[in-house]
Design a protein around this motif. Structure first.
Motif, PDB file in Angstrom:
ATOM      1  N   PRO A  13       0.552  -1.353  -0.149  1.00 31.66           N
ATOM      2  CA  PRO A  13       0.158   0.237   0.254  1.00 31.66           C
ATOM      3  C   PRO A  13       0.858   1.361   0.114  1.00 31.66           C
ATOM      4  CG  PRO A  13       0.041  -1.097   1.841  1.00 31.66           C
ATOM      5  CD  PRO A  13       1.065  -2.067   1.410  1.00 31.66           C
ATOM      6  N   THR A  14       0.089   2.106  -0.161  1.00 33.89           N
ATOM      7  CA  THR A  14       0.583   3.576  -0.488  1.00 33.89           C
ATOM      8  C   THR A  14       0.212   4.876   0.488  1.00 33.89           C
ATOM      9  OG1 THR A  14      -0.053   4.454  -2.578  1.00 33.89           O
ATOM     10  CG2 THR A  14       2.576   3.329  -2.247  1.00 33.89           C
ATOM     11  N   GLY A  15       1.156   5.892   0.739  1.00 35.81           N
ATOM     12  CA  GLY A  15      -0.269   6.865   1.682  1.00 35.81           C
ATOM     13  C   GLY A  15       0.342   6.557   3.047  1.00 35.81           C
ATOM     14  N   SER A  16      -0.969   8.166   3.938  1.00 34.84           N
ATOM     15  CA  SER A  16      -0.161   7.674   5.422  1.00 34.84           C
ATOM     16  C   SER A  16      -0.710   5.457   5.230  1.00 34.84           C
ATOM     17  CB  SER A  16      -1.470   7.830   5.666  1.00 34.84           C
ATOM     18  OG  SER A  16      -0.548  10.060   5.459  1.00 34.84           O
ATOM     19  N   PRO A  17      -0.242   5.414   7.249  1.00 35.91           N
ATOM     20  CA  PRO A  17      -0.909   4.306   7.433  1.00 35.91           C
ATOM     21  C   PRO A  17      -2.079   4.885   7.814  1.00 35.91           C
ATOM     22  CG  PRO A  17       0.549   5.529   8.711  1.00 35.91           C
ATOM     23  CD  PRO A  17       1.109   5.713   7.249  1.00 35.91           C
ATOM     24  N   ARG A  18      -3.299   2.985   8.173  1.00 34.61           N
ATOM     25  CA  ARG A  18      -4.473   2.988   8.309  1.00 34.61           C
ATOM     26  C   ARG A  18      -4.842   2.660   9.599  1.00 34.61           C
ATOM     27  NH1 ARG A  18      -8.130   3.617   3.232  1.00 34.61           N
ATOM     28  NH2 ARG A  18      -9.622   3.232   5.148  1.00 34.61           N
ATOM     29  N   THR A  19      -3.643   2.069   9.736  1.00 36.20           N
ATOM     30  CA  THR A  19      -4.138   1.432  11.439  1.00 36.20           C
ATOM     31  C   THR A  19      -2.791   1.893  12.147  1.00 36.20           C
ATOM     32  OG1 THR A  19      -2.718  -0.333  10.295  1.00 36.20           O
ATOM     33  CG2 THR A  19      -4.985  -0.765  10.723  1.00 36.20           C
ATOM     34  N   SER A  20      -2.946   1.810  13.597  1.00 38.01           N
ATOM     35  CA  SER A  20      -1.327   1.562  14.306  1.00 38.01           C
ATOM     36  C   SER A  20      -1.796   0.161  15.230  1.00 38.01           C
ATOM     37  CB  SER A  20      -1.203   2.774  14.700  1.00 38.01           C
ATOM     38  OG  SER A  20      -2.476   2.740  15.872  1.00 38.01           O
ATOM     39  N   LEU A  21       0.300   0.612  15.964  1.00 32.71           N
ATOM     40  CA  LEU A  21      -0.060  -0.580  17.134  1.00 32.71           C
ATOM     41  C   LEU A  21       0.108   0.435  18.229  1.00 32.71           C
ATOM     42  CD1 LEU A  21       2.500  -3.259  16.008  1.00 32.71           C
ATOM     43  CD2 LEU A  21       0.074  -3.435  15.936  1.00 32.71           C
ATOM     44  N   ALA A  22      -0.051   0.793  18.801  1.00 28.89           N
ATOM     45  CA  ALA A  22      -0.682   1.263  20.504  1.00 28.89           C
ATOM     46  C   ALA A  22       0.618   0.536  21.388  1.00 28.89           C
ATOM     47  CB  ALA A  22      -1.282   2.225  21.184  1.00 28.89           C
ATOM     48  N   PHE A  23       1.380   1.064  21.996  1.00 28.11           N
ATOM     49  CA  PHE A  23       2.032   0.626  23.578  1.00 28.11           C
ATOM     50  C   PHE A  23       2.271   1.282  24.746  1.00 28.11           C
ATOM     51  CE2 PHE A  23       4.205  -1.180  19.690  1.00 28.11           C
ATOM     52  CZ  PHE A  23       4.805  -2.636  20.441  1.00 28.11           C
ATOM     53  N   ARG A  24       2.190   1.155  25.825  1.00 29.61           N
ATOM     54  CA  ARG A  24       1.382   1.875  27.020  1.00 29.61           C
ATOM     55  C   ARG A  24       2.499   1.678  27.209  1.00 29.61           C
ATOM     56  NH1 ARG A  24      -3.121   2.023  31.004  1.00 29.61           N
ATOM     57  NH2 ARG A  24      -2.105   2.890  32.340  1.00 29.61           N
ATOM     58  N   CYS A  25       3.022   2.759  27.994  1.00 34.26           N
ATOM     59  CA  CYS A  25       5.001   3.119  28.494  1.00 34.26           C
ATOM     60  C   CYS A  25       4.261   3.168  30.201  1.00 34.26           C
ATOM     61  CB  CYS A  25       5.129   4.331  28.084  1.00 34.26           C
ATOM     62  SG  CYS A  25       6.014   4.507  25.866  1.00 34.26           S
ATOM     63  N   ALA A  26       5.200   3.000  30.991  1.00 34.75           N
ATOM     64  CA  ALA A  26       5.337   3.083  32.928  1.00 34.75           C
ATOM     65  C   ALA A  26       4.490   4.963  33.295  1.00 34.75           C
ATOM     66  CB  ALA A  26       5.694   3.088  33.269  1.00 34.75           C
ATOM     67  N   ASP A  27       5.221   5.770  32.052  1.00 30.28           N
ATOM     68  CA  ASP A  27       4.640   6.905  32.822  1.00 30.28           C
ATOM     69  C   ASP A  27       5.261   8.199  31.672  1.00 30.28           C
ATOM     70  OD1 ASP A  27       6.964   7.703  32.992  1.00 30.28           O
ATOM     71  OD2 ASP A  27       7.233   6.986  34.903  1.00 30.28           O
ATOM     72  N   ALA A  28       4.915   8.897  31.698  1.00 27.79           N
ATOM     73  CA  ALA A  28       4.903  10.221  30.950  1.00 27.79           C
ATOM     74  C   ALA A  28       6.574  10.215  30.325  1.00 27.79           C
ATOM     75  CB  ALA A  28       4.420  11.337  31.195  1.00 27.79           C
ATOM     76  N   GLY A  29       7.364   9.686  31.232  1.00 27.37           N
ATOM     77  CA  GLY A  29       8.791   9.839  31.023  1.00 27.37           C
ATOM     78  C   GLY A  29       9.038   8.679  30.198  1.00 27.37           C
ATOM     79  N   GLU A  30       8.696   7.779  30.287  1.00 30.85           N
ATOM     80  CA  GLU A  30       9.000   6.498  29.512  1.00 30.85           C
ATOM     81  C   GLU A  30       8.353   6.994  27.963  1.00 30.85           C
ATOM     82  OE1 GLU A  30       9.909   3.421  30.307  1.00 30.85           O
ATOM     83  OE2 GLU A  30      10.971   4.654  31.316  1.00 30.85           O
ATOM     84  N   VAL A  31       7.418   7.401  27.457  1.00 29.51           N
ATOM     85  CA  VAL A  31       7.071   7.903  26.486  1.00 29.51           C
ATOM     86  C   VAL A  31       8.019   8.252  25.336  1.00 29.51           C
ATOM     87  CG1 VAL A  31       5.464   9.324  24.691  1.00 29.51           C
ATOM     88  CG2 VAL A  31       4.328   7.379  26.131  1.00 29.51           C
ATOM     89  N   ASP A  32       8.552   9.978  26.326  1.00 33.96           N
ATOM     90  CA  ASP A  32       9.731  10.273  25.842  1.00 33.96           C
ATOM     91  C   ASP A  32      10.984   9.782  25.755  1.00 33.96           C
ATOM     92  OD1 ASP A  32       7.943  12.429  26.555  1.00 33.96           O
ATOM     93  OD2 ASP A  32       8.849  13.290  27.818  1.00 33.96           O
ATOM     94  N   ARG A  33      11.533   8.685  26.660  1.00 33.10           N
ATOM     95  CA  ARG A  33      12.149   8.180  26.562  1.00 33.10           C
ATOM     96  C   ARG A  33      12.355   7.006  25.663  1.00 33.10           C
ATOM     97  NH1 ARG A  33      14.669   3.755  28.500  1.00 33.10           N
ATOM     98  NH2 ARG A  33      13.177   2.293  28.594  1.00 33.10           N
ATOM     99  N   TRP A  34      11.289   6.318  25.439  1.00 37.37           N
ATOM    100  CA  TRP A  34      11.112   5.893  24.311  1.00 37.37           C
ATOM    101  C   TRP A  34      11.506   6.124  22.844  1.00 37.37           C
ATOM    102  CZ3 TRP A  34      12.747   0.859  24.360  1.00 37.37           C
ATOM    103  CH2 TRP A  34      12.846   0.140  25.492  1.00 37.37           C
ATOM    104  N   TYR A  35      10.923   7.142  22.787  1.00 31.83           N
ATOM    105  CA  TYR A  35      10.542   8.113  21.333  1.00 31.83           C
ATOM    106  C   TYR A  35      11.544   8.182  21.364  1.00 31.83           C
ATOM    107  CZ  TYR A  35       8.759  11.842  18.362  1.00 31.83           C
ATOM    108  OH  TYR A  35       9.271  12.196  17.117  1.00 31.83           O
ATOM    109  N   ALA A  36      12.649   8.934  22.066  1.00 26.06           N
ATOM    110  CA  ALA A  36      14.327   9.508  21.758  1.00 26.06           C
ATOM    111  C   ALA A  36      15.111   8.908  21.735  1.00 26.06           C
ATOM    112  CB  ALA A  36      14.792  10.320  23.046  1.00 26.06           C
ATOM    113  N   GLU A  37      15.366   7.307  21.910  1.00 26.68           N
ATOM    114  CA  GLU A  37      15.962   5.892  21.784  1.00 26.68           C
ATOM    115  C   GLU A  37      15.963   5.772  20.840  1.00 26.68           C
ATOM    116  OE1 GLU A  37      16.340   1.322  23.080  1.00 26.68           O
ATOM    117  OE2 GLU A  37      16.023   2.854  25.103  1.00 26.68           O
TER     118      GLU A  37
END
Length: 134
Positions: free
Chosen positions: A67-91
């Motif tokens: 397929p082409t274009g933007s994704p139509r689905t996503s996988l979502a990963f729950r993190c322990a807290d807001a800091g973990e979201v930032d850390r995983w995104y940066a990593e």
């Protein structure tokens, strides 16, 4: 019997890069799996996540085109807290994965960020924000 949800299948262009991405997110992908045309893991809730090369898919669906274009689905990963979201995104972005939406405090009460895996699939990171004391 009613069918029950069992597997999420994804088509990949580079199995090694894709599996590295998901290993970094903590999925227990077997060592050496990057050499296989089909890989799957069973998640804690019993649902399986599988990756197939385009060649594998074309083995039973010769007309398959990615397929082409933007994704139509996503996988979502729950993190322990807001800091973990930032850390995983940066990593993940620090090692070259595409950051689509950097972390932000969403109006629905979660710290949220969106990455793309090596094939452009959306991967969300989220954690509940602390509720204000009051």
């Amino acid at each position: 019997m009613t069918p029950h949800f069992d597997l999420i299948g994804m088509v990949v262009t580079d199995m090694g890069r894709t599996l590295d991405f998901y290993r970094r997110l903590g999925l227990a992908v077997p060592a050496g799996a990057e050499r296989e045309p089909h890989v799957e893991v069973t998640l804690a809730n019993g649902v399986r996540l599988a990756w197939d090369t385009a060649e594998t898919i074309r083995g039973f669906d010769p007309g398959y085109t990615p397929p082409t274009g933007s994704p139509r689905t996503s996988l979502a990963f729950r993190c322990a807290d807001a800091g973990e979201v930032d850390r995983w995104y940066a990593e993940l972005t620090d090692v070259g994965h595409h950051g689509h939406l950097p972390p932000w405090d969403a109006f629905w009460g979660q710290r949220y960020a969106v990455l793309h895996d090596p094939d452009g699939n959306a991967v969300d990171l989220f954690a509940p924000l602390p509720t204000p004391a009051g």
